[in-house]
Design an enzyme around this catalytic site. Structure first.
Site, PDB file in Angstrom:
ATOM      1  N   LYS A  19      48.202 -44.319  48.378  1.00 39.70           N
ATOM      2  CA  LYS A  19      49.593 -44.083  48.111  1.00 39.70           C
ATOM      3  C   LYS A  19      50.408 -43.353  48.833  1.00 39.70           C
ATOM      4  O   LYS A  19      51.563 -43.508  48.624  1.00 39.70           O
ATOM      5  CB  LYS A  19      49.619 -43.665  46.379  1.00 39.70           C
ATOM      6  CG  LYS A  19      49.541 -42.361  46.112  1.00 39.70           C
ATOM      7  CD  LYS A  19      49.561 -42.101  44.668  1.00 39.70           C
ATOM      8  CE  LYS A  19      49.605 -40.625  44.301  1.00 39.70           C
ATOM      9  NZ  LYS A  19      50.781 -39.930  44.568  1.00 39.70           N
ATOM     10  N   ARG A  68      59.405 -43.559  40.946  1.00 39.06           N
ATOM     11  CA  ARG A  68      58.720 -44.994  40.164  1.00 39.06           C
ATOM     12  C   ARG A  68      58.410 -44.454  38.768  1.00 39.06           C
ATOM     13  O   ARG A  68      59.066 -45.371  37.913  1.00 39.06           O
ATOM     14  CB  ARG A  68      57.595 -45.325  40.975  1.00 39.06           C
ATOM     15  CG  ARG A  68      56.650 -46.330  40.164  1.00 39.06           C
ATOM     16  CD  ARG A  68      55.252 -46.442  40.795  1.00 39.06           C
ATOM     17  NE  ARG A  68      54.288 -45.234  40.823  1.00 39.06           N
ATOM     18  CZ  ARG A  68      53.956 -44.722  39.726  1.00 39.06           C
ATOM     19  NH1 ARG A  68      53.537 -45.370  38.591  1.00 39.06           N
ATOM     20  NH2 ARG A  68      53.117 -43.585  39.882  1.00 39.06           N
ATOM     21  N   ARG A  69      57.765 -43.273  38.415  1.00 36.62           N
ATOM     22  CA  ARG A  69      57.707 -42.872  37.097  1.00 36.62           C
ATOM     23  C   ARG A  69      58.792 -42.771  36.411  1.00 36.62           C
ATOM     24  O   ARG A  69      59.039 -43.049  35.125  1.00 36.62           O
ATOM     25  CB  ARG A  69      56.808 -41.753  37.317  1.00 36.62           C
ATOM     26  CG  ARG A  69      55.144 -41.983  37.717  1.00 36.62           C
ATOM     27  CD  ARG A  69      54.558 -40.912  37.560  1.00 36.62           C
ATOM     28  NE  ARG A  69      53.087 -40.862  38.152  1.00 36.62           N
ATOM     29  CZ  ARG A  69      52.595 -40.167  39.042  1.00 36.62           C
ATOM     30  NH1 ARG A  69      53.220 -38.982  39.380  1.00 36.62           N
ATOM     31  NH2 ARG A  69      51.416 -40.367  39.359  1.00 36.62           N
ATOM     32  N   ARG A  92      51.153 -28.182  39.218  1.00 35.52           N
ATOM     33  CA  ARG A  92      52.034 -28.909  38.421  1.00 35.52           C
ATOM     34  C   ARG A  92      51.476 -28.612  36.980  1.00 35.52           C
ATOM     35  O   ARG A  92      52.212 -28.741  35.846  1.00 35.52           O
ATOM     36  CB  ARG A  92      51.853 -30.552  38.458  1.00 35.52           C
ATOM     37  CG  ARG A  92      52.570 -30.927  39.924  1.00 35.52           C
ATOM     38  CD  ARG A  92      52.625 -32.454  40.158  1.00 35.52           C
ATOM     39  NE  ARG A  92      53.025 -32.600  41.582  1.00 35.52           N
ATOM     40  CZ  ARG A  92      53.365 -33.798  41.984  1.00 35.52           C
ATOM     41  NH1 ARG A  92      53.654 -34.745  41.008  1.00 35.52           N
ATOM     42  NH2 ARG A  92      53.911 -34.117  43.299  1.00 35.52           N
ATOM     43  N   CYS A 179      59.133 -43.557  49.423  1.00 32.75           N
ATOM     44  CA  CYS A 179      59.072 -42.861  48.235  1.00 32.75           C
ATOM     45  C   CYS A 179      60.265 -42.464  47.529  1.00 32.75           C
ATOM     46  O   CYS A 179      60.588 -42.371  46.459  1.00 32.75           O
ATOM     47  CB  CYS A 179      58.484 -41.271  48.718  1.00 32.75           C
ATOM     48  SG  CYS A 179      59.504 -40.641  49.893  1.00 32.75           S
TER      49      CYS A 179
END
Length: 249
Positions: A19, A68-69, A92, A179
């Protein structure tokens, strides 16, 4: 999520999370093998087990580093407040634990490969949040002329994953995506052909174009190009042009 390079005179091998691998490889390099894909879904990490996007409270705060999310999340739940989240997977999770956020979203593959499955509240189905291109798959990049390396990596090559990733990467490349664009895709080889699901959304999630098509496994790249063309003609091209022009300012 993963990038390992073994560079010497004999091997010249780099392992990438697909990805994150550029769609156009530098001259002299090639994608020689793709390992069997891990589960490609995204996951929700929240305080309570069983928490889902649908169950999140009104005006919930959700953090992610993915455009995207962000786009797909806002399309589903326009009330949600999206916060920026950067760093590797453990970082994270630590940021979430120290925050007042309601949830964060990460890739299932990264969480499970790092043995952090205990943090998952729920797995987000692909029909709700379509994964990033190549998510869950690892690609082995080598020097094109290195026959020794080519022979070594073939032993871990998974043909069905390779064909799926080829379709997804062709889809992304045809859309000139990167991205900075909300693009998702997932392909899967079944007994009767190769299925490809693709989506393009606006940054704010108000508009999405999504379609699923089927084709021959042997024509994976053509399938990716075809789906990209169909979405562009449906209106995705205008959205992407606006995003790219803003990005280039």
């Amino acid at each position: 999520e993963l990038e390992i390079a073994l560079l010497n005179g004999n091997i010249d091998i780099a392992v990438h999370s697909l990805k994150d691998l550029q769609t156009e490889l530098p001259k002299g390099l090639k994608l020689a093998a793709v390992t069997k894909r891990h589960d490609a879904e995204d996951v929700l990490i929240a305080e309570k087990k069983g928490m889902t996007i649908k169950k999140l409270p009104d005006n919930a705060i959700v953090a992610t580093g993915s455009i995207r999310r962000r786009s797909l999340l806002l399309h589903l739940r326009p009330d949600i407040k999206v916060k920026e989240l950067r760093g590797n997977v453990p970082t994270r999770i630590k940021k979430f634990e120290a925050s007042k956020w309601d949830a964060i979203i990460l890739a299932r593959a990264g969480i499970e490969r790092l043995k952090l499955k205990k943090h998952i509240s729920s797995i987000i189905p692909k029909d709700i949040l379509l994964p990033a291109v190549g998510q869950g798959a690892l690609g082995i990049e080598i020097a094109s002329k290195n026959k020794f390396a080519d022979k070594i990596v073939k032993s871990i090559h998974h043909e069905n994953t390779y064909c799926s990733v080829l379709a997804e990467r062709a889809f992304l490349k045809s859309l000139e995506g990167g991205c900075q664009a909300p693009i998702g895709a997932y392909a899967e080889v079944r007994s009767n052909g190769l299925y490809l699901d693709g989506i393009v959304g606006s940054i704010d999630g108000t508009i999405t174009f999504r379609k699923r098509i089927k084709g021959k496994k042997s024509e994976a790249e053509k399938l990716g190009n075809r789906l990209a063309g169909e979405l562009k003609r449906a209106g995705a091209k205008k959205i992407l042009n606006e995003i790219y022009s803003e990005y280039r300012k």
